[in-house]
Enzyme design. Structure first.
Site, PDB file in Angstrom:
ATOM      1  N   GLY A 457     -15.759  13.263  -4.827  1.00 57.83           N
ATOM      2  CA  GLY A 457     -14.776  12.580  -4.000  1.00 57.83           C
ATOM      3  C   GLY A 457     -13.430  12.541  -4.680  1.00 57.83           C
ATOM      4  O   GLY A 457     -13.275  12.897  -5.853  1.00 57.83           O
ATOM      5  N   GLY A 459     -10.182   9.924  -5.363  1.00 56.83           N
ATOM      6  CA  GLY A 459      -9.733   8.544  -5.328  1.00 56.83           C
ATOM      7  C   GLY A 459      -8.225   8.453  -5.342  1.00 56.83           C
ATOM      8  O   GLY A 459      -7.510   9.451  -5.227  1.00 56.83           O
ATOM      9  N   GLY A 460      -7.740   7.216  -5.495  1.00 57.36           N
ATOM     10  CA  GLY A 460      -6.308   6.992  -5.458  1.00 57.36           C
ATOM     11  C   GLY A 460      -5.575   7.669  -6.607  1.00 57.36           C
ATOM     12  O   GLY A 460      -4.442   8.100  -6.459  1.00 57.36           O
ATOM     13  N   GLY A 462      -7.279  10.060  -8.887  1.00 53.96           N
ATOM     14  CA  GLY A 462      -7.957  11.181  -9.509  1.00 53.96           C
ATOM     15  C   GLY A 462      -9.114  11.697  -8.682  1.00 53.96           C
ATOM     16  O   GLY A 462      -9.370  11.256  -7.570  1.00 53.96           O
ATOM     17  N   VAL A 464     -13.318  12.790  -8.654  1.00 50.26           N
ATOM     18  CA  VAL A 464     -14.594  12.434  -9.272  1.00 50.26           C
ATOM     19  C   VAL A 464     -15.546  13.608  -9.159  1.00 50.26           C
ATOM     20  O   VAL A 464     -15.699  14.179  -8.076  1.00 50.26           O
ATOM     21  CB  VAL A 464     -15.199  11.178  -8.617  1.00 50.26           C
ATOM     22  CG1 VAL A 464     -16.510  10.796  -9.311  1.00 50.26           C
ATOM     23  CG2 VAL A 464     -14.213  10.023  -8.666  1.00 50.26           C
ATOM     24  N   LYS A 478     -14.693  10.725 -13.682  1.00 49.18           N
ATOM     25  CA  LYS A 478     -13.434  10.554 -12.964  1.00 49.18           C
ATOM     26  C   LYS A 478     -12.310  11.135 -13.815  1.00 49.18           C
ATOM     27  O   LYS A 478     -12.078  10.704 -14.941  1.00 49.18           O
ATOM     28  CB  LYS A 478     -13.177   9.077 -12.684  1.00 49.18           C
ATOM     29  CG  LYS A 478     -11.901   8.827 -11.892  1.00 49.18           C
ATOM     30  CD  LYS A 478     -11.762   7.355 -11.531  1.00 49.18           C
ATOM     31  CE  LYS A 478     -10.521   7.089 -10.708  1.00 49.18           C
ATOM     32  NZ  LYS A 478     -10.383   5.661 -10.336  1.00 49.18           N
ATOM     33  N   ASP A 575      -8.690  -4.160  -4.623  1.00 49.66           N
ATOM     34  CA  ASP A 575      -8.841  -2.994  -3.748  1.00 49.66           C
ATOM     35  C   ASP A 575     -10.280  -2.884  -3.233  1.00 49.66           C
ATOM     36  O   ASP A 575     -10.906  -1.817  -3.314  1.00 49.66           O
ATOM     37  CB  ASP A 575      -8.438  -1.719  -4.490  1.00 49.66           C
ATOM     38  CG  ASP A 575      -8.113  -0.565  -3.521  1.00 49.66           C
ATOM     39  OD1 ASP A 575      -7.892  -0.842  -2.331  1.00 49.66           O
ATOM     40  OD2 ASP A 575      -8.102   0.595  -3.971  1.00 49.66           O
TER      41      ASP A 575
END
Length: 749
Positions: A457, A459-460, A462, A464, A478, A575
């Site tokens: 996936g 993320g904000g 970086g 993963v 990550k 978050d």
């Protein structure tokens, strides 16, 4: 209780106001009726001195009892509120209670033979009313009508419970039966009760159904579509008699089960001298009749084998002689299945690597030799015309292209070449050679390692990846990308999650800050990915049932409670959203992604900070940039609502007036129509609608506009565990204007 007048000696009422520690059956006074003009109401409350508790821990609070000519009977029939050992919900039910020495209080167990609300238990303070206009009406404590006899076109005068456990509504002359429970069977047939064509017995839990069809008495497992495992008139013996009847039905007699159909009388005979008294369609798919001296006889087992029952060995389990259960063997040296519980082989098996729509390109069909499926042998399902008389490869490709397909059964016997695609897999069994069956399994084409592994996936800050350590431990790596706020986010995660440990927080295993590798964080691997994949997708393979959703909600609340209350510094996550809730192989939920989190000294009640978070999950006080841990409570409320409703808080696929979930939530609260919001794509959620609605009230509390009126996460946990009640004064509502997306640190969904 409302005013009560009595009528005819057909009614026996257990009067709650005059109960002693053990109930006394009071015979009705002659010449009196329940008033047709005044409603009679009984309220459910457990436990009370008037409740009867049985040796299995269940309770019954008796409302009405059958007339039994003293205590000469070996059992008595009673109707009232019944609850199991945990008493987390009650049924309005008819209960058959055996007598011991003529004393109901010394009886050893009870049998629920009929229930008005078998799949929708009511809570404490629910009420049952008898009115002339509507008959019996069962209402939950929140005022929701759960069930009624629906007799609005007729005038009801009295209520009677017979010795044979038949509950009847009668007219003023006590001559006409307006409604009776015998016409609405649940999972049990009493002596002389009829199961008519078109009616069903539904097993407790709803997994199995028994019906009289044009093909005879048929038993099904309620998959999608239902699959038959017993059927036919040929299983009955001809009684040598004929009957003139326009209808077909099955009736339990003291020595047999009789089928009246097409002018013939057919029987399934019990081989014993014991007299039968009632018959129950069991949660395991067996049809057992019970009689005196605890005698029990299974009508189906004499006619079908143990391995013909769909769930005898659970999902994917293989049933062999004497119902011995095992998992499918390795295929070409690779094991794809494991037992769900090593100590209970009959609980079935599961795929070692679950199927995932995102990785459908890795799906293959691997052959299990000489294995078949229970319905194929005697009662093959209806064939899809597109899957009839096709070759094996076309059949397999049809399954691989169908996301709901779990297995293929390809029948090539007698040159039929029929292809059966199955979306649910129950027990399997050995078969003769000549019939090929293919189970769909998930296969990873290669083993991924370190940052070269499969991408999990983005993320904000970086990407993963899936990785593997030298000891073969799976991890999630990550890697921080780009330049903006990288170091700050990296340090925030290390500082926050690196110093704490809790079961409901994702564990940080290590990190790397060398220039040659960049900034890397190594986390424990969560095989079921993020929560959003399981609650927003409509894939039937990824629907979470109510028990899983409820556990996930509690897990999230416990993780946040630890951050807010149990660390040296208070940690505000900032978050919380479904993408940052990860699920392990057992669907334990763990809070992740601490890149925006903030450490707050215990002495500080609030802090000033730049706006950060994800629009749609951000509390209104962010407009002032003065925040407390209650911003996490607000975000939790949004996530909770998304889990319960099965949709995003902002969904462009909805009509314009329904795009904003919180706006719809506010409207439905005002209209007292919260049931409309329960995830309608998930049948199990609908079955637990009342419990889901109660949890929606927790969400409303968390979403209060004024953060001081929101509960702490520790209080939320207590509410979810049933220790504390939800705050009732929720006048400061939660509907807020959308927050701007221009400040630093704000993420898009």
């Amino acid at each position: 209780m409302g005013s009560i007048s009595w009528g005819c000696c057909v009614v026996l009422l257990y009067v709650a106001l005059f109960l002693k520690p053990f109930p006394i059956l009071v015979k009705a006074l002659p010449g009196s009726y329940w008033s047709a003009n005044t409603s009679t109401s009984v309220t459910n409350s457990f436990p009370t001195p008037d409740s009867v508790k049985f040796d299995d821990g269940s309770f019954v609070s008796i409302i009405l009892s059958s007339e039994s000519n003293g205590y000469s009977y070996e059992h008595t029939c009673h109707c009232g509120f019944f609850c199991n050992q945990t008493c987390d919900g009650s049924l309005f039910a008819i209960v058959r209670i055996p007598l011991k020495g003529g004393d109901i209080s010394k009886s050893e167990g009870s049998t629920v033979v009929w229930a008005a609300n078998p799949t929708n238990p009511v809570s404490v303070n629910a009420s049952l009313k008898l009115t002339s206009e509507r008959g019996l009406v069962l209402t939950d404590a929140n005022g929701t009508t759960v069930w009624s006899t629906n007799t609005s076109s007729k005038s009801v005068a009295g209520l009677n419970l017979t010795d044979n456990c038949n509950l009847m509504l009668l007219d003023h002359n006590n001559a006409t039966i307006i409604w009776q429970s015998f016409d609405h069977p649940t999972d049990t047939l009493m002596l002389k009760q009829k199961l008519m064509a078109g009616q069903q017995l539904i097993s407790k839990g709803g997994l199995y159904s028994l019906a009289l069809t044009s093909e005879g008495l048929s038993a099904y497992i309620n998959s999608n579509p239902p699959q038959r495992y017993f059927s036919g008139y040929h299983n009955f013996d001809y009684a040598g008699d004929t009957v003139k009847a326009n209808s077909s039905y099955v009736q339990l007699n003291s020595e047999n089960l009789t089928l009246f159909s097409q002018g013939l009388i057919l029987v399934l005979t019990s081989p014993s001298d014991f007299s039968l008294e009632y018959m129950r369609f069991e949660p395991d798919g067996h049809l057992r009749a019970y009689g005196e001296a605890n005698y029990a006889y299974d009508f189906l087992t004499r006619r079908i084998r143990d391995c013909d029952y769909p769930t005898v060995c659970g999902n994917y389990g293989i049933c062999t002689n004497n119902a011995q259960c095992s998992c499918p063997p390795p295929i070409k040296g690779t094991s794809y299945f494991r037992q769900t519980n090593d100590k209970l082989p009959n609980n079935g098996c599961s795929l070692i690597t679950p199927l995932s729509c995102e990785d459908s390109k890795y799906h293959v069909l691997s052959e299990l030799e000489n294995i078949t499926y229970f319905p194929i042998t005697y009662y093959p399902p209806k064939i899809n015309p597109n899957h009839q008389h096709i070759n094996l490869e076309t059949c397999k490709q049809a399954c691989l292209k169908d996301s709901s397909c779990k297995a293929v059964f390809y029948n090539s016997n007698n040159h039929m070449r029929n292809c059966y695609l199955q979306s649910q897999i129950f027990s399997l069994m050995p078969t003769d050679a000549g019939q090929k069956n293919y189970l769909r399994v998930y296969i990873k084409v290669q083993k991924k390692k370190s940052s070269d592994g499969a991408e999990l996936g983005v993320g904000g800050f970086g990407t993963v990846f899936e990785g593997t350590l030298v000891d073969d431990t799976k991890v999630a790596v990550k890697r921080f990308d780009g330049l903006s706020q990288i170091k700050k986010s990296f340090l925030a995660e290390v500082e926050t999650i690196g110093s704490i440990h809790h079961f409901n927080l994702v564990r940080l295993i290590g990190f790397c800050a060398e220039k040659s590798h960049g900034l890397l964080l190594v986390y424990e691997y969560m095989s079921n990915g993020s929560l959003d994949k399981w609650i927003f997708h409509r894939n039937p393979d990824m629907l979470l049932d109510w028990q899983h959703r409820k556990k996930i909600i509690i897990d999230i609340a416990k993780g946040l409670t630890y951050l807010h209350d149990d660390c040296r510094h208070k940690i505000v996550h900032l978050d919380i959203k479904p993408q940052n809730i990860l699920l392990d192989e057992n669907f334990n939920a763990k809070v992740s992604d601490f890149g925006l989190s903030k450490l707050v000294d215990r002495e500080q009640s609030q802090v000033v900070t730049t706006m950060r978070g994800t629009p749609g999950y951000m509390a209104p006080e962010w407009l002032s940039s003065v925040i407390t841990e209650k911003v996490d409570v607000y975000s939790f409320g949004v996530v909770l609502l998304e889990i319960l409703c099965g949709r995003r808080n902002f969904d462009r696929s909805q009509p314009e007036e329904a795009m904003h979930l919180l706006a719809i939530f506010k409207k439905k609260i005002e209209e007292d129509q919260l049931l409309d919001l329960v995830d309608k794509y998930n049948e199990d959620m609908s079955l637990h609608g009342e419990e889901v609605v109660n949890m929606m009230r927790v969400a409303a509390w968390c979403l209060q506009n004024d953060f001081t009126k929101r509960p702490s996460m520790s209080i939320v946990v207590k509410v979810l565990e049933g220790v504390v009640n939800v705050e009732s004064n929720l006048d400061d509502f939660f509907l807020n204007p959308p927050l701007p997306n221009t400040r630093a640190g704000v993420h898009n969904q």
